[in-house]
Design an enzyme around this catalytic site. Sequence first.
Site, PDB file in Angstrom:
ATOM      1  N   THR A  75      41.020  35.977  36.547  1.00 33.63           N
ATOM      2  CA  THR A  75      41.770  36.342  37.751  1.00 33.63           C
ATOM      3  C   THR A  75      40.850  36.752  38.892  1.00 33.63           C
ATOM      4  OG1 THR A  75      43.263  38.044  38.609  1.00 33.63           O
ATOM      5  CG2 THR A  75      41.995  38.640  36.691  1.00 33.63           C
ATOM      6  N   ASP A  76      41.353  36.615  40.118  1.00 29.82           N
ATOM      7  CA  ASP A  76      40.586  37.088  41.286  1.00 29.82           C
ATOM      8  C   ASP A  76      40.539  38.616  41.354  1.00 29.82           C
ATOM      9  OD1 ASP A  76      43.251  37.529  41.984  1.00 29.82           O
ATOM     10  OD2 ASP A  76      43.126  36.534  43.937  1.00 29.82           O
ATOM     11  N   GLU A  77      41.407  39.281  40.583  1.00 26.65           N
ATOM     12  CA  GLU A  77      41.473  40.754  40.683  1.00 26.65           C
ATOM     13  C   GLU A  77      40.190  41.427  40.217  1.00 26.65           C
ATOM     14  OE1 GLU A  77      45.000  42.757  39.562  1.00 26.65           O
ATOM     15  OE2 GLU A  77      46.299  41.153  40.259  1.00 26.65           O
ATOM     16  N   TYR A  92      44.233  46.654  34.109  1.00 30.49           N
ATOM     17  CA  TYR A  92      44.340  45.206  33.875  1.00 30.49           C
ATOM     18  C   TYR A  92      43.087  44.486  34.348  1.00 30.49           C
ATOM     19  CZ  TYR A  92      45.390  40.341  35.015  1.00 30.49           C
ATOM     20  OH  TYR A  92      45.309  38.977  35.147  1.00 30.49           O
ATOM     21  N   LYS A 106      40.170  42.414  32.254  1.00 33.21           N
ATOM     22  CA  LYS A 106      39.826  41.004  32.489  1.00 33.21           C
ATOM     23  C   LYS A 106      38.341  40.874  32.871  1.00 33.21           C
ATOM     24  CE  LYS A 106      42.097  37.775  32.474  1.00 33.21           C
ATOM     25  NZ  LYS A 106      42.529  36.815  31.403  1.00 33.21           N
TER      26      LYS A 106
END
Length: 352
Positions: A132-134, A158, A162
């Site tokens: 993810t970009d997060e 989260y 990741k």
Amino acid sequence: MILVTGGAGFIGSNFVLDWLAGGGEPVVNLDKLTYAGNLENLAPLSGDPRHVFVRGDIGDRELVAGLLTNHRIRAIVHFAAESHVDRSIHGPEDFIETNIVGTFRLLEAARAYWSALPAAERDAFRFLHVSTDEVYGSLAPDDPPFAETNQYQPNSPYSASKAASDHLVRGYHHTYGLPVVTTNCSNNYGPLQFPEKLIPLVIANALAGKPLPIYGDGRQIRDWLYVGDHCSAIRRALAAGRLGEVYNIGGASEQANIDVVHTLCRILDEERPRADGKPYTEQITYVKDRPGHDRRYAIDARKITGELGWTPAETFETGIRRTVRWYLDHQPWVANVTSGAYRDWIAKHYAG
Ligand code: NAD
Ligand code: DAU
């Protein structure tokens, strides 16, 4: 065969359906069927010998080792994860268990299997890690979009979990030579998304006459990508991605949350007007902000476009209308997934 993990969830099931529709190799689909996994997503494949569904945990070493060997797997596409930021704030442990420990055990099983393959199969093997970009944190209004070289600054349990999984994948390539490719994608939307996430939640609540909850001031920005375009990017990265490389994936479609919700209301006004003739925007309700809420995400996708020739097929305008129509046409699917467990989550999270 390829092994897909998390293939009963939102993106995983879209990927499996697209992959097989496009004539891809048969799939072993390993999914634990948490609240987010739904076999109904895979109903079109019922009775199809090209799809083998296995209910199980990516952290189950023996199970994964057996699947890899018995099906002579040539690639793993790893989607399985706990994926919802708000849930990670209420209870991070499952995120650590699946996203970090689970990915670690999957990598270990992959390494053992891959090391023992004959040379030609070892060269052809791939581990594609879907992320993810997060992991890059939050952008200021004038910052350039996230490039693959950005520093990792995850801000939620989260995204931290990741980020940890991305580092493990990187380490397995650097240390053991495991042939990995990692993709970091922006916010997806489209068919089969569980209605805990903004877009399907707003559509479901609008139709049910419920409030449309906007966190904080609603000016947080996300870079939206239609799920089919994420799946096509993953296929390109799997086919031609350079080993050990990271590819950012995004739709160049930055939108503030409140604007996304206004767009959804406008499309619903056209496609399924309220019985009282009033606009759906009347249901918009500002609620308490998400703790640690990232302000802005945006993706610089020039690497995957330049190297692998990937571009998205949908614009936000075309993709979002397609998505609204899908939810309008699949109300029984929404009714089935919004079970007792779903209602408990909504009651707990939006209380007060
Ligand atoms: P999802 O929550 O809809 O689906 C996750 C799936 O993984 C479910 O089917 C669940 O049952 C399964 N699963 C969970 N724990 C498992 C375990 N221990 N073993 C086996 N299966 C397990 O998630 P999604 O939105 O489809 O996201 C898929 C992947 O893509 C995730 O890795 C996520 O981080 C990443 N991603 C998502 C988005 C997005 O906008 N949704 C964007 C970028 C990246
Ligand atoms: O950026 C990629 C990420 O996108 C993925 O890694 C995650 O798995 C995926 O869930 C998604 O994370 P977000 O937190 O951005 O998605 P979500 O749909 O939960 O929220 C989108 C935005 O809308 C976010 O700024 C929070 C806001 N929001 C969300 C909900 C559920 C609201 O304002 N109200 C809501 O009720």
